[in-house]
Design a protein around this motif. Structure first.
Motif, PDB file in Angstrom:
ATOM      1  N   LEU A   1       0.809  -1.211  -0.039  1.00 38.74           N
ATOM      2  CA  LEU A   1       0.165  -0.086  -0.201  1.00 38.74           C
ATOM      3  C   LEU A   1       0.972   0.990  -0.109  1.00 38.74           C
ATOM      4  CD1 LEU A   1      -2.902  -0.850   2.243  1.00 38.74           C
ATOM      5  CD2 LEU A   1      -2.579  -1.312   0.066  1.00 38.74           C
ATOM      6  N   ARG A   2       1.912   1.117   0.922  1.00 40.38           N
ATOM      7  CA  ARG A   2       2.974   2.277   0.838  1.00 40.38           C
ATOM      8  C   ARG A   2       3.370   2.399  -0.523  1.00 40.38           C
ATOM      9  NH1 ARG A   2       5.508   0.786   4.922  1.00 40.38           N
ATOM     10  NH2 ARG A   2       4.443   2.558   6.509  1.00 40.38           N
ATOM     11  N   LEU A   3       3.709   1.266  -1.234  1.00 41.22           N
ATOM     12  CA  LEU A   3       4.543   1.257  -2.392  1.00 41.22           C
ATOM     13  C   LEU A   3       3.578   1.789  -3.385  1.00 41.22           C
ATOM     14  CD1 LEU A   3       6.882  -0.122  -4.212  1.00 41.22           C
ATOM     15  CD2 LEU A   3       5.447  -2.021  -4.310  1.00 41.22           C
ATOM     16  N   SER A   4       2.099   1.717  -3.190  1.00 35.03           N
ATOM     17  CA  SER A   4       1.335   2.211  -4.256  1.00 35.03           C
ATOM     18  C   SER A   4       1.081   3.846  -4.160  1.00 35.03           C
ATOM     19  CB  SER A   4      -0.125   1.719  -4.212  1.00 35.03           C
ATOM     20  OG  SER A   4       0.120   0.344  -4.371  1.00 35.03           O
TER      21      SER A   4
ATOM     22  N   LEU B   1      -4.986   8.727  -9.712  1.00 30.98           N
ATOM     23  CA  LEU B   1      -4.438   8.808  -8.260  1.00 30.98           C
ATOM     24  C   LEU B   1      -5.539   8.876  -7.321  1.00 30.98           C
ATOM     25  CD1 LEU B   1      -2.335   7.954  -6.257  1.00 30.98           C
ATOM     26  CD2 LEU B   1      -1.615  10.151  -6.208  1.00 30.98           C
ATOM     27  N   ALA B   2      -6.259   9.965  -7.188  1.00 29.85           N
ATOM     28  CA  ALA B   2      -7.098  10.170  -6.129  1.00 29.85           C
ATOM     29  C   ALA B   2      -8.229   9.462  -5.999  1.00 29.85           C
ATOM     30  CB  ALA B   2      -7.760  11.570  -6.434  1.00 29.85           C
TER      31      ALA B   2
ATOM     32  N   ILE C   1      -8.444   2.281  -1.941  1.00 27.05           N
ATOM     33  CA  ILE C   1      -7.708   1.617  -0.990  1.00 27.05           C
ATOM     34  C   ILE C   1      -7.983   1.898   0.433  1.00 27.05           C
ATOM     35  CG2 ILE C   1      -5.222   1.465  -0.112  1.00 27.05           C
ATOM     36  CD1 ILE C   1      -4.350   1.644  -3.106  1.00 27.05           C
ATOM     37  N   LEU C   2      -8.119   3.237   0.620  1.00 30.51           N
ATOM     38  CA  LEU C   2      -8.087   3.909   1.996  1.00 30.51           C
ATOM     39  C   LEU C   2      -9.325   3.304   2.486  1.00 30.51           C
ATOM     40  CD1 LEU C   2      -6.556   7.601   1.592  1.00 30.51           C
ATOM     41  CD2 LEU C   2      -5.648   5.503   2.452  1.00 30.51           C
ATOM     42  N   ASP C   3     -10.585   3.129   1.851  1.00 31.55           N
ATOM     43  CA  ASP C   3     -11.814   2.929   2.365  1.00 31.55           C
ATOM     44  C   ASP C   3     -11.986   1.600   3.005  1.00 31.55           C
ATOM     45  OD1 ASP C   3     -12.736   5.598   1.561  1.00 31.55           O
ATOM     46  OD2 ASP C   3     -13.889   4.665  -0.196  1.00 31.55           O
ATOM     47  N   ARG C   4     -10.985   0.758   2.567  1.00 25.84           N
ATOM     48  CA  ARG C   4     -10.953  -0.562   3.334  1.00 25.84           C
ATOM     49  C   ARG C   4      -9.804  -0.679   4.367  1.00 25.84           C
ATOM     50  NH1 ARG C   4     -10.111  -1.973  -2.378  1.00 25.84           N
ATOM     51  NH2 ARG C   4      -8.017  -2.745  -1.958  1.00 25.84           N
ATOM     52  N   LEU C   5      -9.578   0.426   4.757  1.00 32.83           N
ATOM     53  CA  LEU C   5      -8.424   0.369   6.074  1.00 32.83           C
ATOM     54  C   LEU C   5      -8.913   0.904   7.108  1.00 32.83           C
ATOM     55  CD1 LEU C   5      -5.046   1.655   4.337  1.00 32.83           C
ATOM     56  CD2 LEU C   5      -5.743  -0.802   4.640  1.00 32.83           C
ATOM     57  N   PRO C   6      -8.544   0.325   8.107  1.00 35.84           N
ATOM     58  CA  PRO C   6      -9.046   0.808   9.603  1.00 35.84           C
ATOM     59  C   PRO C   6      -8.332   2.308   9.777  1.00 35.84           C
ATOM     60  CG  PRO C   6      -7.322  -0.889   9.730  1.00 35.84           C
ATOM     61  CD  PRO C   6      -7.664  -0.922   8.298  1.00 35.84           C
TER      62      PRO C   6
ATOM     63  N   ASP D   1      -5.872   3.682  11.293  1.00 34.71           N
ATOM     64  CA  ASP D   1      -4.638   3.400  12.154  1.00 34.71           C
ATOM     65  C   ASP D   1      -3.366   4.186  11.812  1.00 34.71           C
ATOM     66  OD1 ASP D   1      -3.965   2.241   9.627  1.00 34.71           O
ATOM     67  OD2 ASP D   1      -3.962   0.150  10.530  1.00 34.71           O
ATOM     68  N   GLU D   2      -2.223   3.924  12.049  1.00 30.54           N
ATOM     69  CA  GLU D   2      -1.072   4.709  11.896  1.00 30.54           C
ATOM     70  C   GLU D   2      -0.902   4.806  10.146  1.00 30.54           C
ATOM     71  OE1 GLU D   2       2.265   3.799  13.898  1.00 30.54           O
ATOM     72  OE2 GLU D   2       1.325   4.206  15.725  1.00 30.54           O
ATOM     73  N   LEU D   3      -0.912   3.649   9.521  1.00 28.99           N
ATOM     74  CA  LEU D   3      -0.733   3.392   8.262  1.00 28.99           C
ATOM     75  C   LEU D   3      -1.860   4.283   7.377  1.00 28.99           C
ATOM     76  CD1 LEU D   3       0.744   2.108   5.976  1.00 28.99           C
ATOM     77  CD2 LEU D   3      -0.834   0.056   6.075  1.00 28.99           C
ATOM     78  N   TYR D   4      -3.189   4.144   7.766  1.00 26.50           N
ATOM     79  CA  TYR D   4      -3.989   5.078   7.223  1.00 26.50           C
ATOM     80  C   TYR D   4      -3.796   6.516   7.301  1.00 26.50           C
ATOM     81  CZ  TYR D   4      -8.426   7.223   6.199  1.00 26.50           C
ATOM     82  OH  TYR D   4      -9.597   8.131   5.618  1.00 26.50           O
ATOM     83  N   ASP D   5      -3.382   6.886   8.454  1.00 24.40           N
ATOM     84  CA  ASP D   5      -2.831   8.173   8.530  1.00 24.40           C
ATOM     85  C   ASP D   5      -1.695   8.750   7.800  1.00 24.40           C
ATOM     86  OD1 ASP D   5      -4.595   8.482  10.339  1.00 24.40           O
ATOM     87  OD2 ASP D   5      -3.517   8.372  12.093  1.00 24.40           O
ATOM     88  N   GLU D   6      -0.708   7.805   7.426  1.00 24.68           N
ATOM     89  CA  GLU D   6       0.236   7.858   6.601  1.00 24.68           C
ATOM     90  C   GLU D   6       0.066   8.108   5.129  1.00 24.68           C
ATOM     91  OE1 GLU D   6       4.089   5.638   4.811  1.00 24.68           O
ATOM     92  OE2 GLU D   6       3.317   5.061   6.622  1.00 24.68           O
ATOM     93  N   LEU D   7      -0.671   7.100   4.786  1.00 22.47           N
ATOM     94  CA  LEU D   7      -1.310   7.076   3.388  1.00 22.47           C
ATOM     95  C   LEU D   7      -2.329   8.067   2.876  1.00 22.47           C
ATOM     96  CD1 LEU D   7      -1.733   3.030   3.063  1.00 22.47           C
ATOM     97  CD2 LEU D   7       0.257   4.494   2.421  1.00 22.47           C
ATOM     98  N   SER D   8      -2.860   8.452   3.863  1.00 24.03           N
ATOM     99  CA  SER D   8      -4.071   9.585   3.480  1.00 24.03           C
ATOM    100  C   SER D   8      -3.428  11.004   3.225  1.00 24.03           C
ATOM    101  CB  SER D   8      -5.096   9.691   4.447  1.00 24.03           C
ATOM    102  OG  SER D   8      -4.704  10.069   5.822  1.00 24.03           O
ATOM    103  N   GLY D   9      -2.127  10.973   3.822  1.00 21.41           N
ATOM    104  CA  GLY D   9      -1.310  12.331   3.619  1.00 21.41           C
ATOM    105  C   GLY D   9      -0.796  12.475   2.194  1.00 21.41           C
ATOM    106  N   TYR D  10      -0.631  11.101   1.679  1.00 19.09           N
ATOM    107  CA  TYR D  10      -0.171  11.322   0.246  1.00 19.09           C
ATOM    108  C   TYR D  10      -1.169  11.414  -0.982  1.00 19.09           C
ATOM    109  CZ  TYR D  10       3.639   8.691   2.583  1.00 19.09           C
ATOM    110  OH  TYR D  10       4.842   8.203   3.336  1.00 19.09           O
TER     111      TYR D  10
END
Length: 242
Positions: free
Chosen positions: A138-141, A154-155, A161-166, A168-177
Motif C-alpha cells: 500500500l505504501r509502495l502504491s 491517483l485520487a 484503498i483507503l476506504d478498506r483500511l482501519p 490506524d497509523e498506516l491510514y494516517d500516513e497514506l492519506s497524507g499522500y
C-alpha cells in the motif's frame, strides 16, 4: 480487556443482539447474558463457537480465547516452515499461471510475501527504499516515490484503498499522500481500474482478491493473493507483449 467486556464489545461491533448471537452459537440468551455480565464463565468450546458465530478472523478468535483464559486454538506457522510447503507450492503455481499479468501475495499487514515476474512492470522507477523488505504494497502504491506519480487516476484509486483500511497509523500516513478525489465516478465499466503509465504504455488494471477460505492456520488465513487483470483489450495486448 476482560472476557465479558471483550465479548460484549465484539458482538456490538458485529451489530448482533444477544439473541442473534445465542441462536447462532447454539446457546441461550440467558446464558449469554450471564457470560457478558461475568456471572458465568464459558467453556473453551463455547468461546470457539462464539468466535465462529461472529465470523471473527482466526487471529481474533485466538485473542478471544486468551481473554477467556484459554490457550489459542489456531496455530501461526511461519510460511517458510516445512509443513506449509504445499501452501507455498500452490501459491507459486497460481502466480506463474497468472502470467503475463501481475500478481502478488501479501500478509495481514499488507507486506509483500510473493510476486510473479510481471510485477516488475508495476514497480519500474520506484525508489529503492520502498522495495527493501518488508515491502508494504500500500505504501509502495501511494508513496510519492512509489507508483503514485504514474497512476493517472491517483485520487480515485487511492480512495478505493483507503476506504478498506482501519483508521490506524498506516491510514494516517497514506492519506497524507493522496489528493482529494473529485465527486462522482470517473470510470465506465464493471469495476474501477488503476490507470498506470508504464514503459509499454498506459495500462488499465482491475484487481481480484483470493484467500484460503478454509484455512485453520493464522498465517495461511491472513494471506491475500491479489491478481491484476486487464480492464480492456489494449491493456491485455500490452501485457502480452504484442
Amino acid at each position: 480487556m476482560d472476557f465479558p467486556e471483550a465479548l460484549r464489545a465484539t458482538r456490538r461491533r458485529r451489530h448482533l443482539s444477544q439473541l442473534d448471537l445465542a441462536l447462532r452459537s447454539g446457546t441461550t440468551q440467558r446464558h449469554l447474558s450471564f457470560i457478558e455480565t461475568g456471572r458465568s464463565r464459558p467453556g473453551r468450546t463455547l468461546v470457539v463457537r462464539l468466535g465462529e458465530s461472529m465470523e471473527l478472523s482466526l487471529s481474533e478468535r485466538n485473542e478471544l480465547l486468551l481473554a477467556a483464559g484459554y490457550a489459542p486454538v489456531y496455530p501461526r506457522t511461519p510460511l517458510d516452515d516445512v509443513s506449509l510447503a504445499h501452501v507455498r507450492a500452490a501459491l507459486g503455481h497460481i502466480l506463474t499461471g497468472h502470467l503475463p499479468y501481475p500478481a502478488i501475495v501479501v500478509d495481514a499487514g499488507h507486506d509483500l510475501v510473493l510476486a510473479n515476474n510481471a510485477f516488475e512492470l508495476l514497480t519500474e522507477g520506484v525508489a529503492a527504499h520502498l522495495l527493501r523488505p518488508p515491502v508494504n504494497v500500500l505504501r509502495l502504491s501511494l508513496h510519492p516515490e512509489g507508483l503514485a506519480p504514474r497512476i493517472a487516476n491517483l485520487a480515485g484509486w487511492a480512495r478505493h484503498i483507503l476506504d478498506r483500511l482501519p483508521r490506524d497509523e498506516l491510514y494516517d500516513e497514506l492519506s497524507g499522500y493522496v489528493p482529494e478525489p473529485s465527486p462522482g465516478p470517473d470510470h465506465v465499466g464493471f469495476a474501477a481500474p488503476m490507470v498506470l503509465r508504464t514503459a509499454r504504455g498506459e495500462l488499465r488494471l482491475t484487481t481480484t482478491i483470493t484467500t484460503f477460505a478454509t484455512a485453520l492456520d493464522v498465517t495461511v488465513a491472513e494471506l491475500r493473493l491479489e491478481a491484476f487483470l486487464p480492464a480492456d483489450p489494449a491493456t491485455a495486448a500490452l501485457l502480452a507483449g504484442s
